[in-house]
Write an enzyme that holds these catalytic residues in place. Structure first.
Site, PDB file in Angstrom:
ATOM      1  N   GLU A 266       0.848  -1.198   0.000  1.00 23.19           N
ATOM      2  CA  GLU A 266       0.000   0.000   0.000  1.00 23.19           C
ATOM      3  C   GLU A 266       0.878   1.239   0.000  1.00 23.19           C
ATOM      4  O   GLU A 266       1.841   1.320   0.773  1.00 23.19           O
ATOM      5  CB  GLU A 266      -0.907   0.056   1.241  1.00 23.19           C
ATOM      6  CG  GLU A 266      -1.924  -1.053   1.362  1.00 23.19           C
ATOM      7  CD  GLU A 266      -2.724  -0.962   2.653  1.00 23.19           C
ATOM      8  OE1 GLU A 266      -2.838   0.161   3.196  1.00 23.19           O
ATOM      9  OE2 GLU A 266      -3.212  -2.005   3.128  1.00 23.19           O
ATOM     10  N   GLU A 320     -13.403   5.787  -0.868  1.00 24.91           N
ATOM     11  CA  GLU A 320     -14.315   4.992  -0.053  1.00 24.91           C
ATOM     12  C   GLU A 320     -15.068   5.911   0.920  1.00 24.91           C
ATOM     13  O   GLU A 320     -14.594   6.193   2.018  1.00 24.91           O
ATOM     14  CB  GLU A 320     -13.553   3.922   0.719  1.00 24.91           C
ATOM     15  CG  GLU A 320     -12.901   2.874  -0.178  1.00 24.91           C
ATOM     16  CD  GLU A 320     -12.232   1.768   0.613  1.00 24.91           C
ATOM     17  OE1 GLU A 320     -12.900   0.766   0.923  1.00 24.91           O
ATOM     18  OE2 GLU A 320     -11.050   1.929   0.951  1.00 24.91           O
ATOM     19  N   GLU A 329      -9.348   9.877   5.127  1.00 23.81           N
ATOM     20  CA  GLU A 329      -9.502   8.419   5.051  1.00 23.81           C
ATOM     21  C   GLU A 329     -10.432   8.002   3.918  1.00 23.81           C
ATOM     22  O   GLU A 329     -10.336   6.883   3.414  1.00 23.81           O
ATOM     23  CB  GLU A 329     -10.039   7.871   6.373  1.00 23.81           C
ATOM     24  CG  GLU A 329      -9.035   7.853   7.497  1.00 23.81           C
ATOM     25  CD  GLU A 329      -7.844   6.964   7.188  1.00 23.81           C
ATOM     26  OE1 GLU A 329      -8.050   5.811   6.773  1.00 23.81           O
ATOM     27  OE2 GLU A 329      -6.704   7.436   7.340  1.00 23.81           O
TER      28      GLU A 329
END
Length: 500
Positions: A266, A320, A329
């Protein structure tokens, strides 16, 4: 202009595809915490259209694995953390997991890697004792299925388990984790697998309170006297990413392991954040990911291991919006849920282009699901005040079929877009048009982009579009029945460009 230097995401992944069968690749993580998660077939359509050859799933979703079958895409599947306890406590449970989630899909779905858990040592420290069992049990199940040579097993770890990470030569693992890490590294070494590491220069930069320069975190060029120098090795570091990867190599060396390659599972940068996250911006996200891609695919390696490239999965494919926590986030994605890019990656240096530059291969199309009345008004304008030659849309002409408003509008929008030299703002039409890298040509209807290559109207100005005006209706060209229908396009994703 920046936009003229921008290569579309398609180019990045086409370049990635060149290296896909070699020793380095750029992949993409696919998270699913979206309020409107696309259907697996739509996800795969986006992956294929963008030439993405490597993906990492945070689970082993059956629908995604079925959709990925026969796609040619290499897949890393994951044992989620919530399943780790069961898998790590029972060899039979691990064998059943592999049978259901790997063997039943392989080889149609090209599963190459199993990630056992995610950041277990930092996120679930109480589960650390069973992590090695889970790795071994999963690998044993692969051996029993004769798949251990085709599929690697490892576990992604957070970079926070590495202490004193700069200078990299002084890095070492948290000593309390040695009882877990030593047998884990022995396992990775004996199975020829990777040390998987999640690398987030964004967080290191944010936590440094100004000690780490933003340019150093974003791979921006630094003057020689601004480079970070490891006082022990005299190695020069021009970016945080390389320093963090080398810290992992030195931390492994501290435990006497020297031949386990690092894979970054990631890495990315958020494009939006809360008020106290001023550097979570579109431009910084674009800069980081664009530079990361170029850096990895150049195969220059790191200062400690020059020439040994570090394959990397970008975090992540989609924004997301259902993720808990701070605004940042929710905004790590390259694409929105509808398939439109959050930004267009910049993959060239100023003044240079890749040989297969696709920046001149963009088209303007009607947005999927756009209101039919608004499309009709925009089509009327393009074929009237917009001065587009819509004769190809006459019945019996090459672009008459399919006879619906969206298809006809796409032809007119694209003609106008190219007539205006693809100038910013010329593919909008009050929000019902979008830029795409997918050529809308079909049959004998060719979207060549050859109209008005000088990028100007005959009078040198572009008329303003008013979607409420339809004084030059194309009804004289077209079958009006086409406009009573709302277009539904199945299996086709349309991408728009956000011009920076």
């Amino acid at each position: 202009m920046e936009n003229n230097r921008a290569l579309l995401f398609l180019l990045f992944l086409a370049v990635s595809a060149v290296f896909a069968d070699e020793d380095v690749f750029i992949g993409v993580n696919i998270g699913t915490e979206l309020s409107d998660m696309p259907h697996p077939t739509q996800v795969v359509a986006l992956l294929k259209a963008q030439q993405i050859r490597h993906v990492r799933l945070f689970n082993a979703d059956r629908g995604m694995l079925l959709a990925l079958a026969n796609s040619g895409i290499k897949v890393a599947v994951s044992v989620p953390n919530e399943q780790l306890l069961a898998v790590g406590q029972s060899n039979a449970t691990a064998a059943n997991w592999v049978a259901q989630n790997v063997v039943s899909h392989y080889p149609a779905t090209n599963i190459t890697t199993i990630c056992v858990g995610s950041e277990v040592l930092s996120a679930l420290p109480n589960a650390a004792p069973i992590l090695n069992n889970a790795l071994k049990f999963i690998h044993s199940a692969l051996v029993a299925s004769n798949l251990d040579r085709q599929i690697k097993v490892s576990t992604p770890l957070a970079s926070s388990i590495i202490l004193d990470s700069f200078p990299p030569s002084q890095a070492f693992f948290n000593h309390t984790l040695k009882p877990v890490l030593v047998p884990m590294l022995k396992f990775l070494q004996s199975t020829g697998s990777y040390f998987m590491l999640n690398v987030y220069p964004y967080y290191d930069y944010m936590l440094s309170n100004g000690v780490i320069p933003l340019d150093y975190a974003l791979f921006r060029p630094l003057a020689a006297n601004k480079e970070a120098v490891d006082s022990n090795t005299l190695l020069h570091y021009t970016n945080v990413f390389d320093a963090m990867v080398d810290a992992a190599y030195f931390a492994m060396l501290d435990l006497n392991f020297t031949n386990i390659p690092v894979m970054v599972t990631e890495s990315g940068w958020p494009s939006q954040g809360d008020s106290d996250e001023p550097d979570a911006t579109l431009d910084n996200a674009n800069t980081y990911n664009s530079n990361l891609i170029k850096h990895v695919l150049k195969k220059t390696g790191t200062p400690k291991h020059p020439g040994i490239a570090v394959s990397t999965y970008i975090y992540e494919l989609y924004n997301e919006d259902n993720k808990p926590g701070r605004l940042s986030e929710k905004n790590w994605g390259l694409f929105n849920a509808n398939g439109t890019p959050v930004y267009i990656l910049r993959l060239t240096e100023s003044g240079s282009m890749f040989a297969n530059d696709t920046s001149n291969q963009t088209y303007c199309a009607a947005k999927d699901g756009a209101d039919s009345k608004m499309l009709q008004a925009a089509l009327d304008w393009a074929c009237g005040p917009g001065k587009v030659d819509c004769s190809a849309l006459l019945q019996g002409e090459p672009c008459y079929e399919p006879d619906n408003v969206a298809a006809h509008a796409t032809y007119a929008f694209d003609a106008y877009y190219h007539m205006m030299g693809r100038a910013p703002g010329t593919c909008d039409f009050n929000g019902v048009a979008t830029i795409t890298t997918t050529n809308p040509s079909h049959g004998s209807c060719v979207f060549s982009g050859s109209l008005g290559r000088n990028g100007t109207f005959l009078n040198g100005t572009a008329p303003a579009m008013d979607s409420t005006t339809s004084s030059a209706s194309p009804a004289r060209y077209l079958n009006n029945n086409a406009y009573s229908r709302i277009l539904t396009v199945l299996g086709i994703l349309v991408w728009s460009m956000i011009l920076l």
